[in-house]
Design a protein around this motif. Structure first.
Motif, PDB file in Angstrom:
ATOM      1  N   TYR A 132      -0.189  -7.436  12.240  1.00  0.00           N
ATOM      2  CA  TYR A 132       0.217  -6.957  10.952  1.00  0.00           C
ATOM      3  C   TYR A 132       1.890  -6.465  11.259  1.00  0.00           C
ATOM      4  O   TYR A 132       1.891  -5.216  10.576  1.00  0.00           O
ATOM      5  CB  TYR A 132      -0.549  -5.792  10.778  1.00  0.00           C
ATOM      6  CG  TYR A 132      -1.965  -6.276  10.324  1.00  0.00           C
ATOM      7  CD1 TYR A 132      -2.583  -7.110   9.557  1.00  0.00           C
ATOM      8  CD2 TYR A 132      -3.270  -5.701  11.120  1.00  0.00           C
ATOM      9  CE1 TYR A 132      -3.823  -7.639   9.328  1.00  0.00           C
ATOM     10  CE2 TYR A 132      -4.351  -6.050  11.153  1.00  0.00           C
ATOM     11  CZ  TYR A 132      -4.905  -6.927  10.314  1.00  0.00           C
ATOM     12  OH  TYR A 132      -6.052  -7.550  10.208  1.00  0.00           O
ATOM     13  N   ARG A 168       4.951  -6.318   9.529  1.00  0.00           N
ATOM     14  CA  ARG A 168       5.590  -6.590   8.250  1.00  0.00           C
ATOM     15  C   ARG A 168       6.783  -5.830   8.062  1.00  0.00           C
ATOM     16  O   ARG A 168       6.797  -4.934   8.188  1.00  0.00           O
ATOM     17  CB  ARG A 168       4.612  -6.695   7.372  1.00  0.00           C
ATOM     18  CG  ARG A 168       3.360  -7.626   7.257  1.00  0.00           C
ATOM     19  CD  ARG A 168       2.590  -7.535   6.172  1.00  0.00           C
ATOM     20  NE  ARG A 168       1.377  -8.336   6.262  1.00  0.00           N
ATOM     21  CZ  ARG A 168       1.041  -9.267   5.374  1.00  0.00           C
ATOM     22  NH1 ARG A 168       1.507  -9.094   4.344  1.00  0.00           N
ATOM     23  NH2 ARG A 168       0.076  -9.836   5.692  1.00  0.00           N
ATOM     24  N   VAL A 169       7.745  -6.542   7.670  1.00  0.00           N
ATOM     25  CA  VAL A 169       9.024  -5.774   7.477  1.00  0.00           C
ATOM     26  C   VAL A 169       9.326  -6.064   6.057  1.00  0.00           C
ATOM     27  O   VAL A 169       9.482  -7.192   5.546  1.00  0.00           O
ATOM     28  CB  VAL A 169      10.292  -6.414   8.379  1.00  0.00           C
ATOM     29  CG1 VAL A 169      11.543  -5.602   7.904  1.00  0.00           C
ATOM     30  CG2 VAL A 169       9.876  -6.023   9.732  1.00  0.00           C
ATOM     31  N   PRO A 170       9.554  -5.072   5.149  1.00  0.00           N
ATOM     32  CA  PRO A 170       9.919  -5.282   3.658  1.00  0.00           C
ATOM     33  C   PRO A 170      11.283  -6.078   3.433  1.00  0.00           C
ATOM     34  O   PRO A 170      12.088  -6.219   4.314  1.00  0.00           O
ATOM     35  CB  PRO A 170      10.102  -3.769   2.916  1.00  0.00           C
ATOM     36  CG  PRO A 170       9.545  -2.953   4.397  1.00  0.00           C
ATOM     37  CD  PRO A 170       9.653  -3.744   5.367  1.00  0.00           C
ATOM     38  N   GLU A 171      11.156  -6.954   2.384  1.00  0.00           N
ATOM     39  CA  GLU A 171      12.253  -7.780   2.130  1.00  0.00           C
ATOM     40  C   GLU A 171      13.674  -7.162   2.251  1.00  0.00           C
ATOM     41  O   GLU A 171      14.491  -7.593   2.951  1.00  0.00           O
ATOM     42  CB  GLU A 171      12.213  -8.465   0.980  1.00  0.00           C
ATOM     43  CG  GLU A 171      11.067  -9.509   0.874  1.00  0.00           C
ATOM     44  CD  GLU A 171      11.144 -10.513  -0.443  1.00  0.00           C
ATOM     45  OE1 GLU A 171      12.049 -10.600  -0.864  1.00  0.00           O
ATOM     46  OE2 GLU A 171       9.961 -10.661  -0.893  1.00  0.00           O
ATOM     47  N   ARG A 175      14.785  -6.775   5.966  1.00  0.00           N
ATOM     48  CA  ARG A 175      14.626  -7.959   6.775  1.00  0.00           C
ATOM     49  C   ARG A 175      16.261  -8.224   7.237  1.00  0.00           C
ATOM     50  O   ARG A 175      16.968  -7.930   6.718  1.00  0.00           O
ATOM     51  CB  ARG A 175      14.185  -9.250   5.938  1.00  0.00           C
ATOM     52  CG  ARG A 175      12.829  -8.875   6.002  1.00  0.00           C
ATOM     53  CD  ARG A 175      12.041 -10.117   5.263  1.00  0.00           C
ATOM     54  NE  ARG A 175      10.750  -9.676   4.875  1.00  0.00           N
ATOM     55  CZ  ARG A 175       9.778 -10.242   4.163  1.00  0.00           C
ATOM     56  NH1 ARG A 175      10.243 -11.300   3.391  1.00  0.00           N
ATOM     57  NH2 ARG A 175       8.417  -9.828   3.972  1.00  0.00           N
ATOM     58  N   ALA A 185      11.818  -6.661  13.285  1.00  0.00           N
ATOM     59  CA  ALA A 185      10.749  -7.134  13.915  1.00  0.00           C
ATOM     60  C   ALA A 185      11.204  -7.745  15.200  1.00  0.00           C
ATOM     61  O   ALA A 185      10.095  -7.874  15.970  1.00  0.00           O
ATOM     62  CB  ALA A 185      10.370  -8.326  12.954  1.00  0.00           C
ATOM     63  N   VAL A 218       1.019 -16.034  12.726  1.00  0.00           N
ATOM     64  CA  VAL A 218       2.134 -16.086  11.582  1.00  0.00           C
ATOM     65  C   VAL A 218       1.573 -16.630  10.313  1.00  0.00           C
ATOM     66  O   VAL A 218       0.995 -17.606  10.659  1.00  0.00           O
ATOM     67  CB  VAL A 218       3.501 -16.640  12.089  1.00  0.00           C
ATOM     68  CG1 VAL A 218       4.355 -16.824  10.922  1.00  0.00           C
ATOM     69  CG2 VAL A 218       3.909 -15.955  13.440  1.00  0.00           C
ATOM     70  N   GLU A 219       1.541 -16.016   9.442  1.00  0.00           N
ATOM     71  CA  GLU A 219       1.407 -16.787   8.081  1.00  0.00           C
ATOM     72  C   GLU A 219       1.934 -17.932   7.853  1.00  0.00           C
ATOM     73  O   GLU A 219       3.241 -17.889   7.727  1.00  0.00           O
ATOM     74  CB  GLU A 219       1.388 -15.668   6.812  1.00  0.00           C
ATOM     75  CG  GLU A 219       0.379 -14.650   6.958  1.00  0.00           C
ATOM     76  CD  GLU A 219       0.412 -13.359   5.990  1.00  0.00           C
ATOM     77  OE1 GLU A 219       1.261 -14.078   4.939  1.00  0.00           O
ATOM     78  OE2 GLU A 219      -0.006 -12.435   6.049  1.00  0.00           O
ATOM     79  N   ASN A 265       5.653 -19.306   6.904  1.00  0.00           N
ATOM     80  CA  ASN A 265       6.556 -18.347   7.149  1.00  0.00           C
ATOM     81  C   ASN A 265       7.603 -18.808   8.419  1.00  0.00           C
ATOM     82  O   ASN A 265       7.583 -18.436   9.473  1.00  0.00           O
ATOM     83  CB  ASN A 265       6.143 -16.979   7.629  1.00  0.00           C
ATOM     84  CG  ASN A 265       7.000 -15.788   7.628  1.00  0.00           C
ATOM     85  OD1 ASN A 265       8.359 -16.172   7.689  1.00  0.00           O
ATOM     86  ND2 ASN A 265       6.690 -14.373   7.584  1.00  0.00           N
ATOM     87  N   ALA A 295       9.844 -16.399  10.160  1.00  0.00           N
ATOM     88  CA  ALA A 295       9.273 -15.487  11.230  1.00  0.00           C
ATOM     89  C   ALA A 295       9.017 -16.424  12.471  1.00  0.00           C
ATOM     90  O   ALA A 295       9.368 -15.824  13.449  1.00  0.00           O
ATOM     91  CB  ALA A 295       8.079 -14.951  10.781  1.00  0.00           C
TER      92      ALA A 295
END
Length: 66
Positions: A7, A9-12, A15, A20, A44-45, A48, A51
């Motif tokens: 989990y 995650r970095v807010p947009e 970024r 990360a 990784v989703e 992406n 990422a």
């Protein structure tokens, strides 16, 4: 030993600032303290691509789950 990084995650709006990357490097260093046989898993989703490229650039290997 297995280390699982979950989990991340970095807010947009935050970024492309190395957040990360810093988290992943810290996780890898933590795992390294337990010896060279330590495995770090990272999911990784897809799709992406950003990422995935970032993680490849810091030494993670791509191993797609089929």
């Amino acid at each position: 030993m297995i280390v699982e990084l979950k989990y991340v995650r970095v807010p947009e709006y935050s970024r492309r600032q190395g957040i990360a990357r810093s988290l992943m490097e810290t996780g890898k260093e933590y795992a390294r303290q337990f010896g060279e046989r330590t495995t770090v898993f990272l999911d990784v989703e897809s799709p992406n691509v950003g990422a995935i490229q970032s993680y490849l650039s810091i030494g993670f290997e791509f191993d797609p789950i089929k």
